[in-house]
Design a protein around this motif. Structure first.
Motif, mmCIF file in Angstrom:
data_model
loop_
_atom_site.group_PDB
_atom_site.id
_atom_site.type_symbol
_atom_site.label_atom_id
_atom_site.label_comp_id
_atom_site.label_asym_id
_atom_site.label_seq_id
_atom_site.Cartn_x
_atom_site.Cartn_y
_atom_site.Cartn_z
ATOM 1 N N TYR B 33 0.855 -1.000 0.063
ATOM 2 C CA TYR B 33 0.097 0.002 0.053
ATOM 3 C C TYR B 33 0.862 1.301 -0.013
ATOM 4 O O TYR B 33 2.057 1.231 0.483
ATOM 5 C CB TYR B 33 -0.842 0.080 1.021
ATOM 6 C CG TYR B 33 -1.478 -1.149 1.445
ATOM 7 C CD1 TYR B 33 -1.198 -2.287 2.404
ATOM 8 C CD2 TYR B 33 -3.088 -1.421 1.142
ATOM 9 C CE1 TYR B 33 -1.796 -3.233 2.717
ATOM 10 C CE2 TYR B 33 -3.807 -2.327 1.689
ATOM 11 C CZ TYR B 33 -3.204 -3.374 2.419
ATOM 12 O OH TYR B 33 -4.062 -4.653 2.663
ATOM 13 N N TYR B 35 0.068 5.238 1.336
ATOM 14 C CA TYR B 35 -0.653 6.054 2.153
ATOM 15 C C TYR B 35 -0.068 7.533 2.016
ATOM 16 O O TYR B 35 1.316 7.482 2.155
ATOM 17 C CB TYR B 35 -0.964 5.673 3.632
ATOM 18 C CG TYR B 35 -1.871 4.435 3.689
ATOM 19 C CD1 TYR B 35 -1.556 3.145 3.823
ATOM 20 C CD2 TYR B 35 -3.118 4.772 3.790
ATOM 21 C CE1 TYR B 35 -2.557 2.040 3.807
ATOM 22 C CE2 TYR B 35 -4.183 3.885 4.174
ATOM 23 C CZ TYR B 35 -3.890 2.470 3.998
ATOM 24 O OH TYR B 35 -4.701 1.691 4.373
ATOM 25 N N GLN B 37 0.245 11.055 4.404
ATOM 26 C CA GLN B 37 -0.081 11.638 5.469
ATOM 27 C C GLN B 37 -0.095 13.033 5.577
ATOM 28 O O GLN B 37 0.914 13.471 5.372
ATOM 29 C CB GLN B 37 0.711 10.864 6.706
ATOM 30 C CG GLN B 37 0.523 11.234 8.038
ATOM 31 C CD GLN B 37 1.300 10.655 8.998
ATOM 32 O OE1 GLN B 37 2.270 10.048 8.848
ATOM 33 N NE2 GLN B 37 1.074 10.681 10.384
ATOM 34 N N GLY B 40 -3.211 16.576 10.372
ATOM 35 C CA GLY B 40 -4.528 17.002 10.568
ATOM 36 C C GLY B 40 -5.633 16.224 9.719
ATOM 37 O O GLY B 40 -6.592 16.313 9.875
ATOM 38 N N LYS B 41 -5.042 15.354 8.711
ATOM 39 C CA LYS B 41 -5.970 14.676 7.689
ATOM 40 C C LYS B 41 -5.827 13.023 8.109
ATOM 41 O O LYS B 41 -6.477 12.276 7.112
ATOM 42 C CB LYS B 41 -5.572 14.982 6.309
ATOM 43 C CG LYS B 41 -6.112 16.500 6.091
ATOM 44 C CD LYS B 41 -6.055 17.064 4.801
ATOM 45 C CE LYS B 41 -6.651 18.330 4.575
ATOM 46 N NZ LYS B 41 -6.320 18.669 3.191
ATOM 47 N N GLY B 42 -4.969 12.684 8.842
ATOM 48 C CA GLY B 42 -4.724 11.410 8.817
ATOM 49 C C GLY B 42 -4.019 10.613 7.484
ATOM 50 O O GLY B 42 -3.233 11.292 6.987
ATOM 51 N N LEU B 43 -4.174 9.327 7.410
ATOM 52 C CA LEU B 43 -3.659 8.635 6.485
ATOM 53 C C LEU B 43 -4.874 8.452 5.461
ATOM 54 O O LEU B 43 -5.967 7.947 5.563
ATOM 55 C CB LEU B 43 -3.244 7.258 6.659
ATOM 56 C CG LEU B 43 -1.751 7.207 7.493
ATOM 57 C CD1 LEU B 43 -1.801 7.678 8.854
ATOM 58 C CD2 LEU B 43 -1.231 5.739 7.743
ATOM 59 N N LEU B 45 -5.450 6.644 1.653
ATOM 60 C CA LEU B 45 -4.913 5.669 0.550
ATOM 61 C C LEU B 45 -4.880 6.292 -0.782
ATOM 62 O O LEU B 45 -5.643 6.783 -1.354
ATOM 63 C CB LEU B 45 -5.646 4.029 0.615
ATOM 64 C CG LEU B 45 -5.166 3.091 -0.251
ATOM 65 C CD1 LEU B 45 -4.014 2.669 0.430
ATOM 66 C CD2 LEU B 45 -6.405 2.066 -0.452
ATOM 67 N N GLY B 58 -6.839 3.960 -4.782
ATOM 68 C CA GLY B 58 -7.221 4.272 -3.657
ATOM 69 C C GLY B 58 -8.171 5.337 -3.500
ATOM 70 O O GLY B 58 -8.593 5.852 -4.748
ATOM 71 N N ASP B 59 -8.316 6.162 -2.738
ATOM 72 C CA ASP B 59 -9.154 7.497 -2.416
ATOM 73 C C ASP B 59 -8.664 8.704 -2.992
ATOM 74 O O ASP B 59 -9.288 9.725 -3.548
ATOM 75 C CB ASP B 59 -9.724 7.546 -0.937
ATOM 76 C CG ASP B 59 -10.589 6.603 -0.455
ATOM 77 O OD1 ASP B 59 -10.479 6.438 0.609
ATOM 78 O OD2 ASP B 59 -11.471 6.072 -1.104
ATOM 79 N N LEU B 90 3.615 7.252 3.231
ATOM 80 C CA LEU B 90 3.929 5.867 3.822
ATOM 81 C C LEU B 90 3.492 4.667 2.991
ATOM 82 O O LEU B 90 2.408 4.595 2.554
ATOM 83 C CB LEU B 90 3.068 5.939 5.173
ATOM 84 C CG LEU B 90 3.516 6.793 6.277
ATOM 85 C CD1 LEU B 90 2.631 6.918 7.361
ATOM 86 C CD2 LEU B 90 4.881 6.652 6.890
ATOM 87 N N PHE B 104 4.557 -0.781 8.301
ATOM 88 C CA PHE B 104 4.878 0.335 7.932
ATOM 89 C C PHE B 104 6.308 0.594 7.487
ATOM 90 O O PHE B 104 6.793 0.099 8.775
ATOM 91 C CB PHE B 104 4.052 1.507 8.598
ATOM 92 C CG PHE B 104 2.771 1.790 8.481
ATOM 93 C CD1 PHE B 104 1.730 0.753 8.905
ATOM 94 C CD2 PHE B 104 2.177 2.693 7.297
ATOM 95 C CE1 PHE B 104 0.312 1.133 8.840
ATOM 96 C CE2 PHE B 104 0.877 2.723 7.163
ATOM 97 C CZ PHE B 104 -0.063 2.001 7.804
ATOM 98 N N GLY B 105 6.648 1.252 6.500
ATOM 99 C CA GLY B 105 8.111 1.928 6.532
ATOM 100 C C GLY B 105 7.902 3.309 7.364
ATOM 101 O O GLY B 105 6.954 3.765 7.691
ATOM 102 N N ALA B 106 9.265 3.835 7.320
ATOM 103 C CA ALA B 106 9.277 5.135 8.194
ATOM 104 C C ALA B 106 9.108 6.103 7.485
ATOM 105 O O ALA B 106 8.783 7.430 7.981
ATOM 106 C CB ALA B 106 10.902 5.209 8.550
ATOM 107 N N ARG B 109 9.479 12.052 3.277
ATOM 108 C CA ARG B 109 8.782 13.313 3.478
ATOM 109 C C ARG B 109 9.264 14.239 2.117
ATOM 110 O O ARG B 109 10.568 14.349 1.727
ATOM 111 C CB ARG B 109 9.564 14.069 4.634
ATOM 112 C CG ARG B 109 9.084 13.337 6.031
ATOM 113 C CD ARG B 109 9.986 13.582 7.220
ATOM 114 N NE ARG B 109 9.362 12.659 8.345
ATOM 115 C CZ ARG B 109 9.299 11.355 8.530
ATOM 116 N NH1 ARG B 109 9.946 10.503 7.651
ATOM 117 N NH2 ARG B 109 8.786 11.062 9.523
#
Lengths: 113, 113
Positions: B33, B35, B37, B40-43, B45, B58-59, B90, B104-106, B109
């Motif tokens: 997957y 994702y 991040q 304030g919006k979370g994860l 996909l 995904g979304d 991520l 998950f990976g780290a 950024r």
């Protein structure tokens, strides 16, 4: 539609105090529910998960969560927090036929002396 | 045990640039997957893949391409970086079903100038 709501963006608690982080979900069937933790500059790690059975599930590091179908909730609890618990906590949901997990927006926990 | 390795850790791009993020896993997991991040919006996909050469949107797939040429690797391409965009990407993997734990990976950024 499936969704996860974490109503508290930030929570501050004193070291040694008890903790509850809230998670509400929206899904018409029986959900698979997860709590993950993210430490700074790291990926997410699983704390615990619920599929069925006893609504109180135990996780790592003294965390537990309670599933409530009537309240559509899966709140995370810990009896006594430590400074090292400071992190961001995510609640996630998957259906029994789902293809991926949906995440909430996360709650940033700060543990103060 | 296993590990998910994401490269690069930091990525700085220019507006309009095509940027590629890479992910490798040695869990021998079928499903991978991506994702995004945002604070304030979370994860959310972007793409996932249930097997080699499979891709599922995904979304948040608009503006992204993905590639799964090997079971162990999953890459994501930002097709045209948006000015002032900042996010963490991520990568995660799981065995077959979304009800299983995600690893998950780290993260990578991204900053766009």
């Amino acid at each position: 539609a499936q969704s996860v709501t974490q109503p508290d963006a930030r929570v501050t608690v004193s070291e040694g105090a008890s903790l509850q982080l809230r998670c509400k979900y929206s899904y018409s069937g029986t959900p698979y529910l997860f709590w993950y933790v993210q430490y700074p500059r790291q990926g997410l790690q699983l704390l615990l998960k619920y599929y069925s059975g006893d609504p109180v599930v135990q996780g790592v590091n003294g965390f537990e969560a309670e599933f409530s179908k009537s309240n559509s909730s899966f709140h995370l609890r810990k009896a006594s927090v430590h400074w090292s618990d400071s992190a961001v906590y995510f609640c996630a949901l998957s259906s029994n036929s789902g293809t991926y997990q949906r995440f909430g927006t996360g709650t940033k926990l700060q543990v103060v002396p | 045990g296993g590990i998910i390795t994401q490269t690069p850790k930091f990525l700085i791009g220019q507006e309009g640039q095509k940027l590629t993020l890479k992910c490798q896993q040695n869990f021998n997991h079928d499903t991978m997957y991506w994702y995004r991040q945002d604070s304030g919006k979370g994860l959310r996909l972007i793409y996932y893949s249930i097997t080699e050469n499979d891709l599922q949107k995904g979304d948040l797939s608009e503006g992204y391409d993905a590639s799964r040429e090997k079971k162990s690797s999953f890459s994501l391409t930002v097709t045209s970086a948006q000015k002032n965009e900042m996010a963490v990407f991520l990568c995660a993997s799981s065995s077959t079903f979304s009800q299983n734990t995600l690893y998950f990976g780290a993260g990578t950024r991204l900053s766009v100038l």
